[in-house]
Design an enzyme around this catalytic site. Structure first.
Site, PDB file in Angstrom:
ATOM      1  N   CYS A   1       0.876  -1.167   0.000  1.00 46.99           N
ATOM      2  CA  CYS A   1       0.000   0.000   0.000  1.00 46.99           C
ATOM      3  C   CYS A   1       0.914   1.217   0.000  1.00 46.99           C
ATOM      4  O   CYS A   1       1.447   1.605   1.022  1.00 46.99           O
ATOM      5  CB  CYS A   1      -0.875   0.002   1.250  1.00 46.99           C
ATOM      6  SG  CYS A   1      -1.915   1.460   1.383  1.00 46.99           S
ATOM      7  N   LEU A   2       1.141   1.773  -1.148  1.00 49.02           N
ATOM      8  CA  LEU A   2       2.072   2.890  -1.268  1.00 49.02           C
ATOM      9  C   LEU A   2       1.440   3.953  -2.142  1.00 49.02           C
ATOM     10  O   LEU A   2       1.229   3.743  -3.336  1.00 49.02           O
ATOM     11  CB  LEU A   2       3.396   2.391  -1.862  1.00 49.02           C
ATOM     12  CG  LEU A   2       4.538   3.377  -1.973  1.00 49.02           C
ATOM     13  CD1 LEU A   2       4.880   3.969  -0.620  1.00 49.02           C
ATOM     14  CD2 LEU A   2       5.771   2.688  -2.530  1.00 49.02           C
TER      15      LEU A   2
END
Length: 184
Positions: free
Chosen positions: A85-86
């Site tokens: 999750c970036l």
């Protein structure tokens, strides 16, 4: 402006020239593994991960898909799937970024500055907010247990599909793709 396929080739070659060990998954240049070392001065220091990268057809206009193959303990990485999750990769991607940015800036920044308020691993996020020292100790335990050079080979075999396993036999004979680029 060059075509997406030329840009894909150029970015991949640039990544290989930056001393990253890159292992192609198929004949095309859209799926590959990159060996990633944990950033210095972090609880991830000394860890080695195999990161799977998938480039969409529309790359560089669409962001690459990034996932850790061997386990990592981090609030913004799903422990089971390894997906990341970036924000920069998932929402704010720009064609100005390239694969070297992903491995030299984005992933190190993610590991150095986790965001526990937007977790994929709720347990890691809760522990980080409740007891940072215990969180860092657990990160180090995961590094010892899952992020050593011998782990990246075994991790790929555990997570690969049958098709990828059969393709894996070709890795030993495809050294030409990384020839001349010593491991760091």
């Amino acid at each position: 402006m060059s075509s997406p396929s030329k840009r894909r080739e150029m970015d991949l070659m640039k990544l290989m020239m930056s001393d990253y060990k890159v292992e192609m998954i198929n004949d095309g240049m859209q799926e590959f593994y990159v060996e990633f070392h944990g950033p210095k001065d972090s609880p991830y220091q000394g860890g080695l991960w195999k990161v799977r990268v998938e480039l969409p057809d529309a790359y560089p206009y669409k962001s690459p898909s990034i996932g850790f193959i061997n386990k990592i303990y981090h609030p913004n990485v799903d422990e089971m799937s390894g997906s990341v999750c970036l924000d920069v990769i998932n929402q704010t991607w720009s064609p100005m970024f390239d694969l070297v940015n992903v491995f030299e800036v984005f992933i190190p920044q993610l590991l150095l500055y986790p965001n526990p308020s937007d977790p994929l691993n709720g347990e890691a996020a809760a522990l980080m907010m409740r007891d940072k020292a215990a969180y860092e100790q657990k990160v180090k335990e995961y590094c010892e247990k899952y992020a050593k050079p011998e782990d990246i080979g075994a991790a790929a075999e555990e997570k690969s599909s049958d098709e990828e396993l059969s393709d894996g036999e070709d890795y030993a004979s495809s050294d030409e793709a990384v020839q001349g680029h010593p491991d760091p």
